[in-house]
Design a protein around this motif. Structure first.
Motif, PDB file in Angstrom:
ATOM      1  N   GLN A 139      15.104  83.199  41.671  1.00  0.00           N
ATOM      2  CA  GLN A 139      15.151  84.484  42.349  1.00  0.00           C
ATOM      3  C   GLN A 139      14.682  84.401  43.806  1.00  0.00           C
ATOM      4  N   GLY A 140      14.460  83.177  44.285  1.00  0.00           N
ATOM      5  CA  GLY A 140      14.187  83.024  45.704  1.00  0.00           C
ATOM      6  C   GLY A 140      12.740  82.853  46.089  1.00  0.00           C
ATOM      7  N   VAL A 141      11.902  82.364  45.169  1.00  0.00           N
ATOM      8  CA  VAL A 141      10.511  82.094  45.509  1.00  0.00           C
ATOM      9  C   VAL A 141      10.194  80.638  45.195  1.00  0.00           C
ATOM     10  N   VAL A 142       9.053  80.168  45.698  1.00  0.00           N
ATOM     11  CA  VAL A 142       8.503  78.873  45.308  1.00  0.00           C
ATOM     12  C   VAL A 142       7.372  79.161  44.333  1.00  0.00           C
ATOM     13  N   LEU A 143       7.460  78.598  43.140  1.00  0.00           N
ATOM     14  CA  LEU A 143       6.445  78.818  42.101  1.00  0.00           C
ATOM     15  C   LEU A 143       5.546  77.584  42.017  1.00  0.00           C
ATOM     16  N   VAL A 144       4.246  77.820  42.057  1.00  0.00           N
ATOM     17  CA  VAL A 144       3.255  76.743  41.954  1.00  0.00           C
ATOM     18  C   VAL A 144       2.378  76.998  40.740  1.00  0.00           C
ATOM     19  N   SER A 145       2.184  75.979  39.903  1.00  0.00           N
ATOM     20  CA  SER A 145       1.197  76.028  38.821  1.00  0.00           C
ATOM     21  C   SER A 145       0.325  74.787  38.919  1.00  0.00           C
ATOM     22  N   PHE A 146      -0.785  74.782  38.191  1.00  0.00           N
ATOM     23  CA  PHE A 146      -1.736  73.677  38.317  1.00  0.00           C
ATOM     24  C   PHE A 146      -2.706  73.747  37.150  1.00  0.00           C
ATOM     25  N   ASN A 147      -3.501  72.708  37.006  1.00  0.00           N
ATOM     26  CA  ASN A 147      -4.557  72.672  35.995  1.00  0.00           C
ATOM     27  C   ASN A 147      -5.921  72.835  36.641  1.00  0.00           C
ATOM     28  N   ILE A 202       2.724  73.470  51.143  1.00  0.00           N
ATOM     29  CA  ILE A 202       3.860  74.186  50.562  1.00  0.00           C
ATOM     30  C   ILE A 202       5.000  74.352  51.542  1.00  0.00           C
ATOM     31  N   ALA A 203       4.744  74.311  52.839  1.00  0.00           N
ATOM     32  CA  ALA A 203       5.834  74.410  53.818  1.00  0.00           C
ATOM     33  C   ALA A 203       6.822  73.254  53.664  1.00  0.00           C
ATOM     34  N   ALA A 204       6.335  72.095  53.233  1.00  0.00           N
ATOM     35  CA  ALA A 204       7.225  70.946  53.047  1.00  0.00           C
ATOM     36  C   ALA A 204       8.236  71.187  51.938  1.00  0.00           C
ATOM     37  N   PHE A 205       7.930  72.127  51.029  1.00  0.00           N
ATOM     38  CA  PHE A 205       8.843  72.478  49.939  1.00  0.00           C
ATOM     39  C   PHE A 205       9.677  73.721  50.259  1.00  0.00           C
ATOM     40  N   GLY A 206       9.541  74.244  51.466  1.00  0.00           N
ATOM     41  CA  GLY A 206      10.272  75.453  51.849  1.00  0.00           C
ATOM     42  C   GLY A 206       9.498  76.732  51.649  1.00  0.00           C
ATOM     43  N   GLY A 207       8.227  76.641  51.239  1.00  0.00           N
ATOM     44  CA  GLY A 207       7.415  77.826  51.011  1.00  0.00           C
ATOM     45  C   GLY A 207       6.681  78.280  52.254  1.00  0.00           C
ATOM     46  N   ASP A 208       6.210  79.519  52.210  1.00  0.00           N
ATOM     47  CA  ASP A 208       5.505  80.120  53.339  1.00  0.00           C
ATOM     48  C   ASP A 208       4.016  80.197  53.019  1.00  0.00           C
ATOM     49  N   PRO A 209       3.173  79.397  53.681  1.00  0.00           N
ATOM     50  CA  PRO A 209       1.732  79.458  53.391  1.00  0.00           C
ATOM     51  C   PRO A 209       1.104  80.770  53.806  1.00  0.00           C
ATOM     52  N   ASN A 210       1.827  81.575  54.569  1.00  0.00           N
ATOM     53  CA  ASN A 210       1.325  82.890  54.971  1.00  0.00           C
ATOM     54  C   ASN A 210       1.862  84.022  54.098  1.00  0.00           C
ATOM     55  N   ASN A 211       2.485  83.667  52.975  1.00  0.00           N
ATOM     56  CA  ASN A 211       2.976  84.673  52.030  1.00  0.00           C
ATOM     57  C   ASN A 211       2.795  84.138  50.613  1.00  0.00           C
ATOM     58  N   PRO A 239      12.301  72.707  54.348  1.00  0.00           N
ATOM     59  CA  PRO A 239      11.107  73.015  55.141  1.00  0.00           C
ATOM     60  C   PRO A 239      11.464  73.995  56.255  1.00  0.00           C
ATOM     61  N   GLY A 240      10.624  74.991  56.427  1.00  0.00           N
ATOM     62  CA  GLY A 240      10.886  76.004  57.436  1.00  0.00           C
ATOM     63  C   GLY A 240      11.556  77.246  56.902  1.00  0.00           C
ATOM     64  N   ASP A 241      11.993  77.242  55.642  1.00  0.00           N
ATOM     65  CA  ASP A 241      12.652  78.427  55.080  1.00  0.00           C
ATOM     66  C   ASP A 241      11.682  79.581  54.835  1.00  0.00           C
ATOM     67  N   LYS A 242      10.422  79.278  54.681  1.00  0.00           N
ATOM     68  CA  LYS A 242       9.374  80.289  54.496  1.00  0.00           C
ATOM     69  C   LYS A 242       9.662  81.213  53.321  1.00  0.00           C
ATOM     70  N   LEU A 243       9.957  80.612  52.173  1.00  0.00           N
ATOM     71  CA  LEU A 243      10.131  81.401  50.954  1.00  0.00           C
ATOM     72  C   LEU A 243       8.775  81.894  50.450  1.00  0.00           C
ATOM     73  N   PRO A 244       8.733  83.078  49.832  1.00  0.00           N
ATOM     74  CA  PRO A 244       7.468  83.544  49.241  1.00  0.00           C
ATOM     75  C   PRO A 244       6.973  82.556  48.193  1.00  0.00           C
TER      76      PRO A 244
END
Length: 520
Positions: free
Chosen positions: A146-154, A197-206, A113-118
């Protein structure tokens, strides 16, 4: 091709070996436990809305009820209710069910958390009647590597996702949010990303939204919808049309056909009469198998159905009109299609060029010299349906002052070169995801993997910075409407520059603009 493999190299984030291990993350509805394996952590089957069943069928997605303890999140949920088809390029990995509103996350194992990955937010295709998040070619591991957080969903499909009826309009349970339940699911998943997504290290602003076919059309919906504005920051439309989308009928209209007409037609077929609360209760009590009847890419219709609807809330106008008006979301933009993509048109009466191009027929004959027979008609239809519309969207974004990039995918995997003259619809996805081994197990070559590394790297760069380019990759020129450049993912290399298909696309554009001006 080996140079491409080297040029596409990107520093890996948090990569390590070892066996699977547990990963617990706290989100707004409770704690979820995923797993880490091969340097990638993943969580699958996290609910982002209540199950849309019973009284919640044909309702906007409702907030998840929090849970106590730790919820296991190591397996995909059911894909949404549909009738699967055998020739699907991305076959489902789970049985379809009406209870299906779940999200999946992949990240580098070392992310905190806080890493702000795309963040890359994937929307699957399937004509809004098929598809799901579970297919192996949509696995997010290699993008996360490659350094991103990938999200998929139904999201809900067919009549479950797009349905209007006077009883629903009268009940107005969600303050005007009617008809577009599948699209509302997509925005609810995007809201989940913003909150969690910030809890997973992602950046909600990117956040980059990207999707293919109906998923690409869904990206265009988000580009056009005031309900999605500000919730994403870059967009990629892959073979998503762009001139005419299935979002042209209103939910309800006194002047002509509307979504309620289709709903009433289905209700009559299903044996439900009336337009009041009793009729709505009966419709919601129908077995899921009856609601899905005749809906699917490979199905013969048995009763009326509708697609997306202009509802005045989520969609205030068809997305193509919003692009044209310069009112699409002001974000960096990318769009493209494939060299053997799809397009649909009724059989031409008389001369094909006269029928398709009108006053531009002679110009079209010159542009398509060398084609004949079915190949000619297939090329014309694909250019009109997918290839030129991708450029058209890029043009409109450029006119609105946003940086935009145009591509065309034409690398045919070695295993299919004896069968495919070009790259068919949807078959670029395993290259951008770097999941070609899942699509062609045991048949891939070093050249295939090199191209996948290159194509995937461009998407990741775009998600990271809003520009697909990097010093290690061939230059991809930003679009301008004078030179009209394109990035070609060809049979031997990736190359950006003048478009060898420009004459074809220019005459397709001229004919499309003429039809639009005539209101066709």
């Amino acid at each position: 091709m080996w140079k491409l493999a080297l040029m596409a190299g990107i520093a890996l984030a948090g990569v390590g070996g070892g066996t699977a291990s547990a990963q617990v993350v706290a989100i707004d509805s409770g704690r979820v436990e995923g797993a880490t394996e091969g340097g990638i952590s993943s969580w699958k089957g996290i609910p982002f809305a209540q199950p849309p069943v019973g009284d919640l069928r044909w309702r906007a997605p409702q907030p998840v009820k929090p849970w106590q303890g730790v919820r296991q999140a190591t397996a995909f949920s059911n894909d949404c209710m549909q009738i699967p088809f055998a020739r699907d390029a991305a076959p489902l990995g789970t049985p379809p069910a009406e209870d299906c509103l779940y999200v999946n996350v992949w990240r580098p194992a070392g992310a905190q958390p806080g890493d702000k990955l795309p963040v890359m937010f994937w929307i699957y295709g399937g004509g809004l009647v098929n598809g799901g998040a579970s297919p192996a070619v949509y696995d997010g591991s290699e993008l996360a590597r490659q350094g991103v957080v990938l999200v998929s969903f139904n999201y809900r499909l067919g009549r479950f996702g797009f349905f209007a009826h006077p009883a629903l309009t009268e009940a107005n349970e969600d303050n005007g949010l009617l008809g577009n339940y599948g699209y509302l699911d997509q925005i609810a998943a995007l809201d989940w990303v913003q909150r969690n997504i910030a809890a997973f290290g992602g950046d909600p602003n990117n956040v980059t939204v990207f999707g293919e076919s109906a998923g690409g059309g869904s990206v265009s919906m988000m580009m056009a919808s005031p309900m999605a504005r500000g919730k994403f920051h870059k967009a990629i439309v892959m073979s998503g049309g762009g001139r005419r989308l299935r979002a042209e009928l209103p939910v309800r209209s006194e002047a002509g056909p509307d979504g309620e007409d289709a709903g009433l037609g289905f209700a009559q077929w299903a044996g439900v009469e009336g337009t009041g609360p009793e009729a709505l209760a009966k419709l919601r009590a129908l077995p899921a198998e009856k609601v899905v009847a005749g809906i699917g890419i490979a199905q013969k219709p048995v009763a009326p159905s509708s697609g997306p609807l202009v509802d005045g809330f989520l969609l205030q106008a068809p997305p193509p009109d919003v692009y044209r008006a310069g009112n699409a979301a002001p974000v960096p933009f990318m769009a493209g299609a494939n060299t053997a993509d799809i397009g649909f048109a009724p059989p031409a009466e008389g001369d094909l060029f006269e029928a398709r191009f009108g006053q531009f027929a002679q110009q079209a004959r010159e542009a398509y010299a060398g084609f004949d027979g079915k190949e000619l008609e297939a090329a014309i239809n694909a250019d009109a349906g997918m290839v030129e519309p991708a450029r058209h969207m890029v043009q409109q974004m450029t006119k609105a002052g946003q940086p935009a990039w145009h591509y065309r995918a034409g690398y045919v995997p070695q295993a299919m070169r004896a069968e495919w003259p070009g790259l068919p619809h949807a078959t670029e996805i395993p290259f951008f995801f770097k999941t070609i081994e899942a699509r062609y197990p045991g048949e891939t070559t070093p050249e295939d993997h090199a191209m996948a590394a290159t194509m995937s790297a461009y998407f990741v760069n775009f998600a990271q910075t809003g520009n697909p380019n990097a010093a290690t990759l061939p230059q991809w020129p930003v679009y301008d409407d004078e030179s009209r450049p394109v990035m070609l993912f060809g049979m031997s290399e990736a190359q950006g520059g003048p478009d060898p298909w420009r004459a074809r696309l220019d005459v397709t554009e001229a004919a499309s603009e003429q039809r639009a001006a005539a209101g066709e």
